[in-house]
Design an enzyme around this catalytic site. Structure first.
Site, short mmCIF file in Angstrom:
data_model
loop_
_atom_site.label_atom_id
_atom_site.label_comp_id
_atom_site.label_asym_id
_atom_site.label_seq_id
_atom_site.Cartn_x
_atom_site.Cartn_y
_atom_site.Cartn_z
N GLU A 111 -32.70 -44.10 13.66
CA GLU A 111 -32.72 -43.32 14.90
C GLU A 111 -33.97 -42.45 14.90
OE1 GLU A 111 -29.25 -40.84 14.88
OE2 GLU A 111 -28.07 -42.37 13.84
N LYS A 113 -35.92 -39.07 14.96
CA LYS A 113 -35.55 -37.71 14.57
C LYS A 113 -36.05 -36.76 15.66
CE LYS A 113 -35.69 -34.46 10.70
NZ LYS A 113 -36.15 -33.29 11.49
N ASP A 115 -36.91 -33.57 17.69
CA ASP A 115 -37.33 -32.23 17.27
C ASP A 115 -36.70 -31.21 18.22
OD1 ASP A 115 -38.54 -30.26 15.86
OD2 ASP A 115 -40.55 -30.59 16.66
N TYR A 220 -25.32 -37.76 18.07
CA TYR A 220 -25.69 -38.79 17.09
C TYR A 220 -24.73 -38.90 15.91
CZ TYR A 220 -27.84 -34.68 14.84
OH TYR A 220 -28.08 -33.44 14.30
N LYS A 309 -40.28 -38.79 7.51
CA LYS A 309 -41.09 -37.94 8.39
C LYS A 309 -42.44 -38.58 8.71
CE LYS A 309 -40.24 -34.07 9.30
NZ LYS A 309 -40.15 -32.81 8.53
N CYS A 401 -69.81 -7.57 19.19
CA CYS A 401 -68.57 -8.01 19.82
C CYS A 401 -68.88 -8.77 21.11
CB CYS A 401 -67.68 -6.80 20.13
SG CYS A 401 -66.17 -7.21 21.04
N CYS A 404 -67.39 -6.37 24.22
CA CYS A 404 -67.92 -5.06 24.58
C CYS A 404 -69.32 -4.79 24.04
CB CYS A 404 -66.98 -3.96 24.11
SG CYS A 404 -66.96 -3.75 22.30
N CYS A 419 -64.56 -5.72 15.35
CA CYS A 419 -65.28 -4.87 16.29
C CYS A 419 -64.88 -3.42 16.02
CB CYS A 419 -64.92 -5.26 17.72
SG CYS A 419 -65.47 -4.08 18.98
N CYS A 425 -63.00 -1.12 23.68
CA CYS A 425 -63.22 -2.56 23.84
C CYS A 425 -62.11 -3.14 24.72
CB CYS A 425 -63.23 -3.25 22.49
SG CYS A 425 -63.40 -5.05 22.59
#
Length: 666
Positions: A111, A113, A115, A220, A309, A401, A404, A419, A425
């Site tokens: 089957e 798997k 997620d 399942y 997997k 940065c 800024c 920064c 900023c």
């Protein structure tokens, strides 16, 4: 012959198990994973290898074999599973599948798997009585009303007696994208992936929210059952479909040989992106049910099934550019701008490059062909350079940065570059304000990321104090903006005013002192009692406090001594009434529980676990989650479990509720 356990192996195993427990809690309980699947799998496999090499490690409670899932949430009612919901052992190679087949040479049923999030639905005489999450495998959270909102879980089935149907709740990718689009329009935080979205939606305290989230479900397997009239897993799928459940039948296959298994595995990897929901491998089961029952299970997984997997999804594309993101604390994070590529069903156009050292070490250059990995629940990452293009060029990390223009510095003992313009900023200000209004800070409803970004862009928010001027200064314009109106502006103003009184520790957390999280903020509030006392503290005074080291003390004193910080904080305080800890006298008079390491277990009659923790922390205690030889006191309520056993074995002082009440009253 098993090796004798040595200190290095035990130390490594303890560290791995600590990480795995933290990751399990983040993934299963908080629905907020902190590492990708590949990282988790590597750590788990290494822990298993150590337990095989040193059986003494596998025998204790701190082992992979003894851990399934994560602790159940206290926000839901909890019930025991009549038959434990075990995890499935993972394998990653053909050789591992071959080894398993030698022990299980029968026909197998394969089957996909899915997620998603596991559930168990109990039916009595055909009526859905209760639905639970997996929880810790033996105890699950009651999600009955939420499961009832999913059309693919029927509330009545034509079955007499008892049967527990188990399956997976999931979100299709299309519905996941719609959900995140809706989140963006409302200023809510988007979900990281479909699994996260499904978990967060299923574990809502308000079923009406779950009902709006487009959840789906596959069935399942089964748990407790009064009678069984199916002989194989494939026949059970027939029954499920007869009863009105959805299954993954269209992607399943029966096989007799290793070659057939591998061929189907390869096929599923090829079509993975065409399947409308996320999968991360195949579940391979002995098809014959009687054989399954004879094989039984280990402490945490059945012997008759494995999860084969898929490897982390990877792709090759072009590194178009490297841009910089500036975070709340000013840290500059390089981001790879990629030629868009479909990896595992998701179009990836950006990926993390971590830091300047990583770019230099792996010699990433703009124009390179690079390998990109999407390993599950975190932002995709650039793994390596496949080849340098003829016109590719090395990347020079900025010294100014990008937002800024202020100087970028790298402290001698840190990898990150930052920064220095902490409060002016715009990038830092936006992240700082998001942190400021977060749940553990001021918890201001109606100010999400989208709103804060917009108000900073308009120049309405230049410091936290400006939040209290939003409606008075800009109310007329605000009422005419999309997404706002008379009522929503009034609600926002009321929410802001309601937070004009704030506990000292919440204020300390909210203002974003580097290195200071929630626990340290509480510690500082207890230790100094007032904000003025903390602002005047020297580095030497701070390092006298257990838990405050040189680095943290340095960050705290730098923060409060900065002129810009002082001005912004003084302005903020004109809008606030700060509630100091009532039981704290700066530097003296600590409770008898001050600095005691305490563990709570079981159910207390007079307080919830969270309230008891709050009381103890306000008295200066350090509340821990597990018992060790260094624990001072274990407070045991009704139905105390393994922690009480651990305390008795280690000779730790054990209090009942009466001793606890006496201690907090005196």
């Amino acid at each position: 012959m098993p090796k004798k356990l040595d200190l290095f192996a035990k130390t490594e195993h303890d560290a791995l198990m600590k990480s795995l427990r933290e990751w399990d809690i983040a993934y299963h309980t908080k629905d907020a994973p902190v590492v990708d699947d590949a990282t988790y799998d590597v750590a788990k496999r290494r822990a298993k290898e150590l337990e095989t090499e040193y059986p003494e490690l596998a025998a204790g409670k701190n082992s992979v074999a003894q851990n399934v899932g994560a602790p159940v949430s206290r926000e839901f009612k909890n019930y025991p599973h009549s038959i434990p919901m075990l995890s499935i052992s993972d394998v990653f190679t053909e050789d591992e599948v071959t080894d398993w087949l030698k022990k299980n040479p029968d026909e197998v049923f394969m089957e996909p798997k899915v997620d998603g999030v596991s559930f168990s639905a109990r039916y009595e005489n055909g009526i859905l009585i209760r639905a639970l999450t997996r929880g810790n495998g033996t105890l699950g959270e009651d999600i009955t009303e939420n499961i009832k909102t999913i059309a693919e879980v029927p509330q009545n089935i034509p079955v007499r007696g008892i049967i527990e149907i188990r399956g997976e709740v999931y979100l299709s990718r299309a519905d996941f994208f719609k959900l995140n689009e809706e989140a963006e329009t409302t200023g809510a935080k988007p979900f990281a992936n479909p699994r996260n979205a499904a978990a967060g939606s299923l574990r809502q305290l308000d079923p009406r929210i779950t009902a709006r989230r487009r959840l789906r479900a596959f069935a399942y397997t089964y748990g407790e059952v009064s009678t069984r009239d199916w002989a194989t897993q494939s026949e059970f799928f027939d029954r499920l479909e007869e009863w009105g459940f959805k299954t993954t039948r269209g992607w399943c296959k029966v096989a007799q040989t290793q070659e057939e298994i591998q061929a189907h595995y390869n096929h599923m990897m090829e079509i993975r992106s065409d399947i409308p929901f996320d999968i991360d491998g195949l579940v391979i089961k002995v098809n014959d049910i009687e054989t399954q029952e004879k094989l039984g299970a280990t402490a945490n997984s059945p012997r008759w099934e494995i999860a084969y997997k898929f490897p982390a999804a990877r792709g090759i594309t072009v590194l178009r550019d490297i841009t910089i993101q500036v975070g709340r604390t000013g840290v500059l994070t390089p981001v790879a701008e990629l030629e868009p590529i479909n990896i595992g069903g998701v179009v990836v156009s950006r990926a993390t490059l971590h830091n300047a050292d990583e770019i230099a070490r792996k010699d990433f250059r703009i124009g390179d062909r690079v390998v990109v990995q999407r390993a599950g629940d975190v932002i995709p990452q650039v793994v390596e350079t496949l080849e340098h293009a003829p016109n590719s060029r090395p990347y020079r990390f900025p010294t100014k940065c990008s937002v800024c223009g202020a100087d970028v510095v790298q402290e001698s003992d840190k990898v990150a570059r930052r920064c220095i313009n902490a409060l002016s900023c715009p990038a830092q200000l936006t992240r700082e304000l998001e942190h400021f209004v977060s749940r553990k800070g001021f918890d201001i409803e109606g100010l999400g990321s989208k709103q804060i970004e917009k108000f900073v862009e308009l120049g309405w928010l230049k410091s936290p104090a400006d939040i209290w001027k939003l409606v008075s200064a800009h109310g007329e314009v605000l009422r005419r903006m999309d997404g706002f109106g008379e009522k929503s502006v009034a609600n926002l103003d009321a929410s802001i005013r309601a937070r004009s009184k704030i506990d000292l520790h919440r204020l300390l957390f909210a203002i974003g002192i580097p290195e200071v999280g929630e626990a340290t903020a509480k510690l500082l509030a207890r230790e100094f009692g007032t904000l003025d006392a903390l602002r005047a503290a020297t580095k030497e005074r701070l390092t006298e406090i257990p838990g405050i080291g040189e680095v943290m003390a340095d960050e705290i004193t730098k923060f409060f001594n900065a002129a810009s910080t002082a001005a912004a904080l003084d302005e903020l305080l004109t809008h606030l009434a700060v509630k100091n800890p009532t039981n704290s006298t700066p530097g003296t008079g600590h409770s008898t529980l001050f600095d005691k390491k305490i563990v709570l277990t079981g159910t207390l009659a007079r307080h919830t676990r969270d309230k008891a923790r709050e009381i103890l922390e306000n008295l200066g205690a350090k509340v821990q989650t597990s018992v060790s030889a260094k624990t001072d006191i274990v407070i045991a309520g009704a139905d105390a479990g393994g922690k009480l056993d651990d305390a008795q074995k280690l000779g730790v002082t054990i209090w009942g509720e009466e001793e606890f009440e006496n201690a907090i009253e005196n």
